[in-house]
Design an enzyme around this catalytic site. Structure first.
Site, PDB file in Angstrom:
ATOM      1  N   ASP A  88       0.839  -1.384   0.072  1.00 38.54           N
ATOM      2  CA  ASP A  88       0.040  -0.159  -0.058  1.00 38.54           C
ATOM      3  C   ASP A  88       0.829   1.297   0.148  1.00 38.54           C
ATOM      4  O   ASP A  88       1.911   1.349   0.833  1.00 38.54           O
ATOM      5  CB  ASP A  88      -0.861  -0.047   1.305  1.00 38.54           C
ATOM      6  CG  ASP A  88      -1.778   1.247   0.985  1.00 38.54           C
ATOM      7  OD1 ASP A  88      -2.743   1.160   0.115  1.00 38.54           O
ATOM      8  OD2 ASP A  88      -2.051   2.120   2.258  1.00 38.54           O
ATOM      9  N   ASP A 556     -17.622  -1.690 -37.356  1.00 35.49           N
ATOM     10  CA  ASP A 556     -18.093  -3.203 -37.347  1.00 35.49           C
ATOM     11  C   ASP A 556     -17.955  -3.914 -38.755  1.00 35.49           C
ATOM     12  O   ASP A 556     -17.748  -3.084 -39.799  1.00 35.49           O
ATOM     13  CB  ASP A 556     -19.276  -3.357 -36.862  1.00 35.49           C
ATOM     14  CG  ASP A 556     -19.564  -4.729 -35.960  1.00 35.49           C
ATOM     15  OD1 ASP A 556     -19.245  -5.706 -36.636  1.00 35.49           O
ATOM     16  OD2 ASP A 556     -20.000  -4.495 -34.975  1.00 35.49           O
ATOM     17  N   ASP A 582     -12.902  -4.420 -40.952  1.00 35.41           N
ATOM     18  CA  ASP A 582     -12.469  -5.656 -40.138  1.00 35.41           C
ATOM     19  C   ASP A 582     -11.364  -5.017 -39.092  1.00 35.41           C
ATOM     20  O   ASP A 582     -10.311  -4.733 -39.316  1.00 35.41           O
ATOM     21  CB  ASP A 582     -11.910  -6.617 -40.895  1.00 35.41           C
ATOM     22  CG  ASP A 582     -11.384  -8.010 -40.153  1.00 35.41           C
ATOM     23  OD1 ASP A 582     -11.171  -8.015 -38.953  1.00 35.41           O
ATOM     24  OD2 ASP A 582     -11.537  -9.072 -40.731  1.00 35.41           O
TER      25      ASP A 582
HETATM   26  C1  LIG Z   1     -20.350  -9.535 -28.570  1.00 34.46           C
HETATM   27  S1  LIG Z   1     -20.777  -8.464 -29.977  1.00 34.46           S
HETATM   28  C2  LIG Z   1     -20.808  -7.089 -29.111  1.00 34.46           C
HETATM   29  C3  LIG Z   1     -21.550  -6.098 -29.642  1.00 34.46           C
HETATM   30  C4  LIG Z   1     -21.339  -4.639 -28.814  1.00 34.46           C
HETATM   31  N1  LIG Z   1     -20.042  -4.132 -28.833  1.00 34.46           N
HETATM   32  C5  LIG Z   1     -22.274  -4.745 -27.798  1.00 34.46           C
HETATM   33  O1  LIG Z   1     -21.560  -4.642 -26.508  1.00 34.46           O
HETATM   34  O2  LIG Z   1     -23.315  -5.003 -27.678  1.00 34.46           O
HETATM   35  C6  LIG Z   1     -19.180  -8.648 -31.099  1.00 34.46           C
HETATM   36  C7  LIG Z   1     -19.282  -7.685 -32.193  1.00 34.46           C
HETATM   37  O3  LIG Z   1     -17.713  -7.632 -32.712  1.00 34.46           O
HETATM   38  C8  LIG Z   1     -17.998  -7.444 -34.115  1.00 34.46           C
HETATM   39  N2  LIG Z   1     -17.073  -8.180 -34.751  1.00 34.46           N
HETATM   40  C9  LIG Z   1     -16.307  -9.282 -34.836  1.00 34.46           C
HETATM   41  N3  LIG Z   1     -15.316  -9.369 -35.248  1.00 34.46           N
HETATM   42  C10 LIG Z   1     -15.096  -8.328 -36.068  1.00 34.46           C
HETATM   43  C11 LIG Z   1     -14.026  -8.082 -36.791  1.00 34.46           C
HETATM   44  N4  LIG Z   1     -13.230  -8.496 -37.348  1.00 34.46           N
HETATM   45  N5  LIG Z   1     -14.056  -6.513 -37.243  1.00 34.46           N
HETATM   46  C12 LIG Z   1     -15.219  -5.669 -36.574  1.00 34.46           C
HETATM   47  N6  LIG Z   1     -15.951  -6.009 -35.955  1.00 34.46           N
HETATM   48  C13 LIG Z   1     -16.096  -7.332 -35.523  1.00 34.46           C
HETATM   49  C14 LIG Z   1     -19.498  -8.252 -34.324  1.00 34.46           C
HETATM   50  O4  LIG Z   1     -19.923  -8.035 -35.768  1.00 34.46           O
HETATM   51  C15 LIG Z   1     -20.250  -8.032 -33.334  1.00 34.46           C
HETATM   52  O5  LIG Z   1     -20.881  -6.645 -33.615  1.00 34.46           O
END
Ligand SMILES: C[S@@+](CC[C@H](N)C(=O)[O-])C[C@H]1O[C@@H](n2cnc3c(N)ncnc32)[C@H](O)[C@@H]1O
Length: 689
Positions: A88, A556, A582
């Protein structure tokens, strides 16, 4: 290693750091120590007025932090650590102890009191050594010490003070500054150990390890004595068995001022055994769950096995067989049974225990009843036409009368429906407040989408939980016959119907949790945010509502962004925009703040590091990452079950605060703060240094 010959010797030991401070973690890791991080739950609320000197307060807090973890681990983690380290750090100026500022105003008060003056930084450190004995009891030894470093601040102008406060750095640091980062610019000189000011006196700690592991116990006492004599009062050391098992008793006890205690390993009249600790833990824990000893104490395993057999014997046709085989042995006090354990006189099962175990066994039936009623639109029907009887409901939902009666009664027992008995007539049904709030599809907090996702996706995946546990992988292939490298792109977004159902699920959870996450921190210094994997934008809208100066870009996959307009609120906000891409491959939009809500838990560590490294590259100093995740903490069953969910559904898992802190610090994010919103998600912020 010549620098510290003890550290390599400790590699086989389970060493635990009872602190979430990324700075301590970094100092100890850089020294080559291998350890686990288990943040202490001890609240830093000791009454400072009870301590004669400020360092006593820091040492006592460090002790309580380390002891809490040492006592908790055999129960919650089912393993006993060899060494637990607690620390701490406090700052004192003009006789006042400064801890972490609670807000900007508090940071201003602290920093202006340090301006142009010399102050002291004390770090109290406690090392708890756990000796496991043959009978599974544990003896604890405690070594504590402290280090003082003097620091002088330059005269700070108002502008400097506010610029520093607005950087966000002061908020999680004792005295309101971090000497290792921007705060270093405020310092004129340092007398003493620099690392002590950062949060951990590494040099003193290494000397202490040397005393413990390279000297016999008798020479240790002599060393301690000479240490105390040859140094001024900034260095004291004490080594002793724990005086009291009771936390409050310990809080009010100040250490023996001589600092010297009997250190012979055993037997010690006042040493603490795990069996005592277990009782303390059980009585102080509010959880109704019965805890077993860390390896399952014989008596408890025996007792619960008996209970199960006994309750089965009352209900099965094998009654006589079970009684013949087991009861005579089980009821003999203190004899070995078929189960190979010593039995005590069995007591009648307690009503609450039976109820708890039955609820656990039947939990899946309750979930499925809720999913079915939701899918058959029972709650929507009774919202528009309350007071229907079972025959009318059956007609409307096109189901059998018998089945509908069973389902409606189940919903009543689960608190989702109310039934009103009418004399000589069939009962009629209406929604409870809970159903109206969360289960009616038009309500602002409707969880309809998420319930549908649970029913259609999570339920089939959970039916393969055993394989998920055996294999450590998600179960999409077994449940849906499709192999997927990336669950989003290969599974959820392969069909329009599944994609919309998934987006609906994310949307409904984000609407329920978003406000608490968005308002967890003061984000007034951030102007632009990027919500990575922001899906329908539901979370982004909560952020713009909570922070009028903030614009959010939702980033997304293209398959998601093309559907986003289906989810726009009635009054769209032009501070929310969408960009398709992506996040593992494409350039990330520039922003001051990156939001990752339920993203990192989808991915294994390697992929998390790829993403964090891309974010770190896009960030300049002062930018921040805000995580919204369910942090594993061993206390909330929801977080552990959610981690099983991630196992069966994704490539990821839920993680602890310490694990996130560790990952973020590797990419230069520090100054971390966590808010437990008590609303599914915890919010965690870290700033790029
Ligand atoms: C579990 S969801 C969460 C959504 C949002 N953030 C929420 O809290 O409601 C995961 C999100 O990540 C996105 N995702 C997954 N792979 C991705 C990628 N390679 N690039 C961009 N988005 C991605 C999916 O499309 C999805 O919308």
């Amino acid at each position: 290693m010549v620098l510290n010959p003890v550290i390599p010797k400790l590699s086989s030991k389970l060493i635990v750091l009872a602190s979430a401070s990324p700075r301590r973690l970094e100092i100890l890791r850089n020294a080559g120590l291998r350890f686990e991080v288990v943040p202490s739950w001890f609240k830093e609320t000791l009454d400072k007025g009870l301590f004669k000197a400020p360092h006593e307060y820091a040492v006592e807090t460090a002790k309580q932090k380390a002891l809490e973890v040492a006592r908790r681990m055999p129960f919650k983690h089912l393993k006993t650590p060899d060494i637990v380290i607690g620390a701490d750090t406090i700052v004192t100026v003009d006789g006042t102890i400064l801890e972490k500022p609670v807000d900007k105003r508090d940071a201003y008060r602290m920093l202006s009191s340090l301006s142009g003056k010399e102050h002291s930084v004390f770090t109290g450190v406690a090392i708890v050594i756990c000796h496991e004995k043959e009978n599974e009891e544990v003896d604890y030894q405690l070594i504590d010490f402290y280090e003082e470093t003097k620091v002088k601040f330059a005269d700070l102008s108002e502008d400097m003070l506010w610029e520093y406060i607005n950087s966000g750095e002061p908020m999680d640091k004792a005295g309101g500054y971090g000497i290792q980062a921007l705060g270093g610019m405020l310092v004129e000189y340092v007398h003493g150990d620099f690392f002590n000011v950062v949060g951990f006196p590494l040099n003193h700690f290494c000397k202490q390890l040397d005393l413990i592991y390279n000297h016999s116990t008798s020479s240790l006492d002599q060393q301690n004595a000479s240490d105390c004599l040859s140094h001024n009062s900034t260095h004291t050391t004490s080594m002793h068995s724990l005086p009291q098992p009771n936390l409050t008793a310990q809080c009010s006890q100040s250490p023996d001022s001589s600092g010297l205690h009997n250190s012979s390993p055993s037997p010690r009249p006042n040493s603490l055994s795990t069996s005592q600790t277990h009782h303390i833990q059980q009585s102080s824990s509010c959880s109704p769950v019965r805890k077993v000893n860390k390896k399952g104490s014989q008596s408890e395993v025996g007792e619960s096995s008996w209970r199960l057999l006994n309750s089965l014997s009352a209900h099965t046709s094998r009654e006589s067989e079970l009684q013949d085989e087991t009861l005579p042995q089980l009821t003999n006090r203190g004899q070995m049974t078929d189960l190979g354990v010593t039995q005590h006189e069995p007591s009648e099962p307690k009503k609450e225990d039976l109820q708890q175990i039955t609820e656990l066994m039947d939990g899946f039936k309750a979930s499925k009843a809720l999913f079915t009623a939701s899918k058959l639109c029972v709650f929507d029907l009774l919202q528009s036409r309350p007071g229907l009887d079972a025959t009318q409901v059956a007609q409307e939902i096109k189901a059998s009368l018998k089945g509908t009666e069973c389902l409606l009664q189940a919903c009543v027992s689960l608190g989702l429906l109310k039934s009103k008995e009418r004399t000589c007539k069939k009962p009629v049904y209406e929604n409870t407040d809970l159903a109206t709030r969360f289960l009616v599809s038009g309500s602002p907090f409707a969880l309809h989408g998420y319930i549908q996702h649970c029913n259609d996706i999570v339920w089939p995946l959970f039916s393969h939980l055993e394989s998920a546990v055996r294999e450590g992988t998600n179960q999409h292939e077994k449940a849906f016959g499709k192999k997927s490298k990336d669950i989003f792109q290969d599974t959820y977004y392969n069909s329009q119907e599944v994609k919309l159902r998934f987006m609906n699920a994310m949307h409904s959870i984000a609407r329920v949790t978003g406000k608490a996450v968005a308002s967890a921190f003061d984000l007034s210094s951030y102007k632009t945010a990027c919500d990575l994997g922001g899906c329908t934008g539901a979370m982004a809208y909560e952020f713009t509502k909570a922070h009028p100066g903030l614009s959010v870009t939702v980033f997304d996959l293209p398959a998601v962004v093309e559907m986003s307009e289906h989810f726009q609120p009635l009054h769209t906000d032009n501070r929310v925009s969408f960009v398709a891409g992506d996040f593992f491959k494409d350039e990330l939009p520039k922003a001051d703040l990156y939001i990752l809500a339920r993203i990192l838990h989808d991915w294994p560590d390697e992929k998390v590091h790829i993403l964090l490294s891309k974010i770190a590259d896009a960030c300049t100093t002062g930018c921040a990452v805000l995580l919204a995740e369910t942090m594993l903490d061993g206390q909330r069953p929801y977080s552990a079950l959610q981690s099983l969910n991630m196992l069966a559904q994704t490539e990821g898992m839920e993680r602890t605060e310490g694990q996130y802190a560790d990952m973020l610090s590797k990419h230069g994010f520090w100054s971390m703060r966590v808010v437990h919103t008590m609303n599914f998600l915890d919010a965690f912020i870290a700033i790029k240094m």
